[in-house]
Scaffold this motif. Sequence first.
Motif, PDB file in Angstrom:
ATOM      1  N   PHE A   1      -3.034  -1.066  -2.189  1.00 59.63           N
ATOM      2  CA  PHE A   1      -3.186   0.175  -2.942  1.00 59.63           C
ATOM      3  C   PHE A   1      -2.635   0.002  -4.343  1.00 59.63           C
ATOM      4  O   PHE A   1      -1.510  -0.480  -4.529  1.00 59.63           O
ATOM      5  N   ASN A   2      -3.433   0.384  -5.351  1.00 61.85           N
ATOM      6  CA  ASN A   2      -3.009   0.355  -6.746  1.00 61.85           C
ATOM      7  C   ASN A   2      -2.622   1.775  -7.161  1.00 61.85           C
ATOM      8  O   ASN A   2      -3.483   2.645  -7.274  1.00 61.85           O
ATOM      9  N   PRO A   3      -1.320   2.049  -7.382  1.00 56.47           N
ATOM     10  CA  PRO A   3      -0.888   3.412  -7.718  1.00 56.47           C
ATOM     11  C   PRO A   3      -1.477   3.927  -9.034  1.00 56.47           C
ATOM     12  O   PRO A   3      -1.628   5.143  -9.193  1.00 56.47           O
ATOM     13  N   CYS A   4      -1.808   3.027  -9.966  1.00 61.47           N
ATOM     14  CA  CYS A   4      -2.347   3.458 -11.262  1.00 61.47           C
ATOM     15  C   CYS A   4      -3.791   3.932 -11.145  1.00 61.47           C
ATOM     16  O   CYS A   4      -4.167   4.994 -11.659  1.00 61.47           O
ATOM     17  N   THR A   5      -4.619   3.140 -10.459  1.00 61.07           N
ATOM     18  CA  THR A   5      -6.031   3.491 -10.318  1.00 61.07           C
ATOM     19  C   THR A   5      -6.326   4.254  -9.035  1.00 61.07           C
ATOM     20  O   THR A   5      -7.435   4.771  -8.872  1.00 61.07           O
ATOM     21  N   ARG A   6      -5.322   4.265  -8.107  1.00 57.48           N
ATOM     22  CA  ARG A   6      -5.461   4.866  -6.787  1.00 57.48           C
ATOM     23  C   ARG A   6      -6.593   4.230  -5.993  1.00 57.48           C
ATOM     24  O   ARG A   6      -7.209   4.856  -5.120  1.00 57.48           O
ATOM     25  N   GLN A   7      -6.856   2.975  -6.265  1.00 62.16           N
ATOM     26  CA  GLN A   7      -7.902   2.238  -5.557  1.00 62.16           C
ATOM     27  C   GLN A   7      -7.314   1.526  -4.347  1.00 62.16           C
ATOM     28  O   GLN A   7      -6.242   0.924  -4.418  1.00 62.16           O
ATOM     29  N   LEU A   8      -8.036   1.588  -3.219  1.00 63.11           N
ATOM     30  CA  LEU A   8      -7.657   0.882  -1.994  1.00 63.11           C
ATOM     31  C   LEU A   8      -8.596  -0.296  -1.782  1.00 63.11           C
ATOM     32  O   LEU A   8      -9.812  -0.134  -1.791  1.00 63.11           O
ATOM     33  N   LYS A   9      -8.031  -1.488  -1.608  1.00 63.21           N
ATOM     34  CA  LYS A   9      -8.829  -2.672  -1.294  1.00 63.21           C
ATOM     35  C   LYS A   9      -8.595  -3.048   0.165  1.00 63.21           C
ATOM     36  O   LYS A   9      -7.448  -3.222   0.587  1.00 63.21           O
ATOM     37  N   ASN A  10      -9.665  -3.160   0.915  1.00 65.85           N
ATOM     38  CA  ASN A  10      -9.581  -3.564   2.321  1.00 65.85           C
ATOM     39  C   ASN A  10     -10.031  -5.012   2.431  1.00 65.85           C
ATOM     40  O   ASN A  10     -11.121  -5.367   1.994  1.00 65.85           O
ATOM     41  N   PHE A  11      -9.186  -5.865   3.016  1.00 68.56           N
ATOM     42  CA  PHE A  11      -9.486  -7.301   3.078  1.00 68.56           C
ATOM     43  C   PHE A  11     -10.103  -7.725   4.400  1.00 68.56           C
ATOM     44  O   PHE A  11     -10.327  -8.905   4.641  1.00 68.56           O
ATOM     45  N   GLY A  12     -10.361  -6.761   5.291  1.00 64.69           N
ATOM     46  CA  GLY A  12     -11.000  -7.096   6.552  1.00 64.69           C
ATOM     47  C   GLY A  12     -10.107  -7.859   7.500  1.00 64.69           C
ATOM     48  O   GLY A  12     -10.597  -8.514   8.427  1.00 64.69           O
ATOM     49  N   ILE A  13      -8.789  -7.797   7.292  1.00 62.28           N
ATOM     50  CA  ILE A  13      -7.838  -8.468   8.184  1.00 62.28           C
ATOM     51  C   ILE A  13      -7.301  -7.430   9.155  1.00 62.28           C
ATOM     52  O   ILE A  13      -6.630  -6.475   8.759  1.00 62.28           O
ATOM     53  N   HIS A  14      -7.601  -7.605  10.417  1.00 61.10           N
ATOM     54  CA  HIS A  14      -7.314  -6.597  11.430  1.00 61.10           C
ATOM     55  C   HIS A  14      -6.196  -7.064  12.351  1.00 61.10           C
ATOM     56  O   HIS A  14      -6.005  -8.258  12.581  1.00 61.10           O
ATOM     57  N   ASP A  15      -5.465  -6.089  12.879  1.00 60.61           N
ATOM     58  CA  ASP A  15      -4.416  -6.371  13.858  1.00 60.61           C
ATOM     59  C   ASP A  15      -4.602  -5.425  15.034  1.00 60.61           C
ATOM     60  O   ASP A  15      -5.147  -4.317  14.875  1.00 60.61           O
ATOM     61  N   ASP A  16      -4.139  -5.846  16.213  1.00 59.46           N
ATOM     62  CA  ASP A  16      -4.374  -5.045  17.409  1.00 59.46           C
ATOM     63  C   ASP A  16      -3.316  -3.989  17.658  1.00 59.46           C
ATOM     64  O   ASP A  16      -3.477  -3.133  18.505  1.00 59.46           O
ATOM     65  N   ARG A  17      -2.187  -4.065  16.958  1.00 64.10           N
ATOM     66  CA  ARG A  17      -1.107  -3.103  17.166  1.00 64.10           C
ATOM     67  C   ARG A  17      -0.467  -2.745  15.837  1.00 64.10           C
ATOM     68  O   ARG A  17      -0.675  -3.407  14.830  1.00 64.10           O
ATOM     69  N   GLU A  18       0.387  -1.715  15.879  1.00 65.53           N
ATOM     70  CA  GLU A  18       1.111  -1.313  14.681  1.00 65.53           C
ATOM     71  C   GLU A  18       2.362  -2.184  14.519  1.00 65.53           C
ATOM     72  O   GLU A  18       3.475  -1.693  14.435  1.00 65.53           O
ATOM     73  N   THR A  19       2.162  -3.493  14.503  1.00 68.33           N
ATOM     74  CA  THR A  19       3.291  -4.415  14.399  1.00 68.33           C
ATOM     75  C   THR A  19       3.108  -5.398  13.256  1.00 68.33           C
ATOM     76  O   THR A  19       3.891  -6.335  13.116  1.00 68.33           O
ATOM     77  N   MET A  20       2.073  -5.213  12.438  1.00 62.49           N
ATOM     78  CA  MET A  20       1.819  -6.161  11.357  1.00 62.49           C
ATOM     79  C   MET A  20       2.956  -6.113  10.332  1.00 62.49           C
ATOM     80  O   MET A  20       3.626  -5.089  10.140  1.00 62.49           O
ATOM     81  N   GLN A  21       3.177  -7.246   9.689  1.00 61.01           N
ATOM     82  CA  GLN A  21       4.237  -7.379   8.694  1.00 61.01           C
ATOM     83  C   GLN A  21       3.758  -8.339   7.618  1.00 61.01           C
ATOM     84  O   GLN A  21       3.260  -9.426   7.922  1.00 61.01           O
ATOM     85  N   THR A  22       3.878  -7.952   6.350  1.00 58.38           N
ATOM     86  CA  THR A  22       3.585  -8.867   5.253  1.00 58.38           C
ATOM     87  C   THR A  22       4.892  -9.388   4.683  1.00 58.38           C
ATOM     88  O   THR A  22       5.860  -8.631   4.535  1.00 58.38           O
ATOM     89  N   ILE A  23       4.923 -10.664   4.362  1.00 61.01           N
ATOM     90  CA  ILE A  23       6.116 -11.303   3.820  1.00 61.01           C
ATOM     91  C   ILE A  23       5.715 -12.002   2.533  1.00 61.01           C
ATOM     92  O   ILE A  23       5.047 -13.040   2.547  1.00 61.01           O
ATOM     93  N   GLY A  24       6.089 -11.416   1.403  1.00 56.85           N
ATOM     94  CA  GLY A  24       5.833 -12.035   0.114  1.00 56.85           C
ATOM     95  C   GLY A  24       7.007 -12.909  -0.278  1.00 56.85           C
ATOM     96  O   GLY A  24       8.150 -12.451  -0.288  1.00 56.85           O
ATOM     97  N   TYR A  25       6.755 -14.164  -0.573  1.00 52.85           N
ATOM     98  CA  TYR A  25       7.853 -15.084  -0.878  1.00 52.85           C
ATOM     99  C   TYR A  25       7.462 -16.030  -2.007  1.00 52.85           C
ATOM    100  O   TYR A  25       6.277 -16.288  -2.255  1.00 52.85           O
ATOM    101  N   VAL A  26       8.481 -16.519  -2.693  1.00 52.23           N
ATOM    102  CA  VAL A  26       8.301 -17.519  -3.742  1.00 52.23           C
ATOM    103  C   VAL A  26       8.558 -18.892  -3.134  1.00 52.23           C
ATOM    104  O   VAL A  26       9.548 -19.097  -2.423  1.00 52.23           O
ATOM    105  N   GLU A  27       7.668 -19.833  -3.416  1.00 57.85           N
ATOM    106  CA  GLU A  27       7.842 -21.188  -2.882  1.00 57.85           C
ATOM    107  C   GLU A  27       9.170 -21.792  -3.328  1.00 57.85           C
ATOM    108  O   GLU A  27       9.632 -21.555  -4.443  1.00 57.85           O
ATOM    109  N   SER A  28       9.753 -22.598  -2.436  1.00 58.05           N
ATOM    110  CA  SER A  28      10.970 -23.318  -2.802  1.00 58.05           C
ATOM    111  C   SER A  28      11.010 -24.656  -2.088  1.00 58.05           C
ATOM    112  O   SER A  28      10.384 -24.848  -1.043  1.00 58.05           O
TER     113      SER A  28
END
Length: 388
Positions: A337-364
């Motif tokens: 979700f882009n708060p400025c444009t209020r646009q939602l992008k759907n990437f077609g990545i599905h999960d079977d439960r409400e347990t999904m988690q995204t982890i953004g990290y910087v390589e090291s």
Amino acid sequence: MQGLSKPRSELPEMLVLEILSKLPVKSLTHFRCVCKPWSSSFQTPHFITKHRHNNLKSNNLNVLFKRFNGNTRGDLYYFSQLSTVKGQNFSIEDNIHLPFFEICWYAPVADGPCNGILCLDDGHDKAALWNPSTREFKILPQSSVQRPPLVDSTTFRSLGFGYDSQTDNYKVVRFVVNYFEEDSDAGLMFDQNDQVELYSLKSDSWKEISHPRVVPGDSPPFNSYVNGFYYWQTIRNCDFLILSFDMVNEKFSTLPLPQFGGTLAQYYLHLLDFNGFLGAIIYPREGTDKYFDLWVMNRSWSKTLSIESVPGVERPLGFWKNGELFLESSDHELVLFNPCTRQLKNFGIHDDRETMQTIGYVESLIPINGRSEHEERIIRRPAVGGSN
């Protein structure tokens, strides 16, 4: 008459290393075979620090996506490595399965990242450190902390992971609950005793530390590591608080929740790292037409961002670049979700439960004194045709 050969020009070594320090870890892994001096240089603290700072400066984030399989009990949860190359719309590069946690429900729970390193645990006694960039995996040893006499069973909960900048050390803190069985006229009863133990990567061992007399609640993503401190939600005397642990002095303290005008019976509160400050995303528990408020702690809490009425979403998963927000849709799909444009992008990545988690990290390149993913039987399966 033979032609004169042109003199070979060589770049200064420091300039070469400066250029190399801006490359992805995958490229550096290949370049280790070029020459021994390069391979040695990549392992020096100076190069490792330079490489991490360059990634931070360029905001070169990577994304892991924890998801649910649901086909077999032995392989329930796994991670997908998402492509962050512009124009590829977060397609899946690899699906990563970790056999060390294969028989554990809801595991592994991912804590972090901290300098590109994750701490994984099963909510019981299994824990490991993982650098997904270098593909190094370290299983933490069993605790040697002495339990009280006559303990019948022990459970582990509320793990926190972070970095001690003073000693250049990575630490894991977790709460331990010891149960005792007692026979009485009313039947079998249980009593309990609580401990806190701390793991040090440098010593590769656990020790007991003082208990704060409050017990943290939910698991990640409700809790978070931020700039030398780990934070949990907790409750004391019917008051909701935030419990913090200082990785340097190994002390606990508490701070209040933001005054957001509601209660945690009505709202969810997710703690997170927001540009090096403790942040809290607050949103209603009910309905799929959600709004989100971001509060940031800088000496005191202040509301920094309000996102109004986003339809068809369940919960936030974390911020991405330029203030964009990963969300889980009501159909359990990953959206941005882009708060400025209020646009939602759907990437077609599905999960079977409400347990999904995204982890953004910087390589090291930070080492964790473990073994390779291959040695630990970790399986990376390339996504066929970028399939989600």
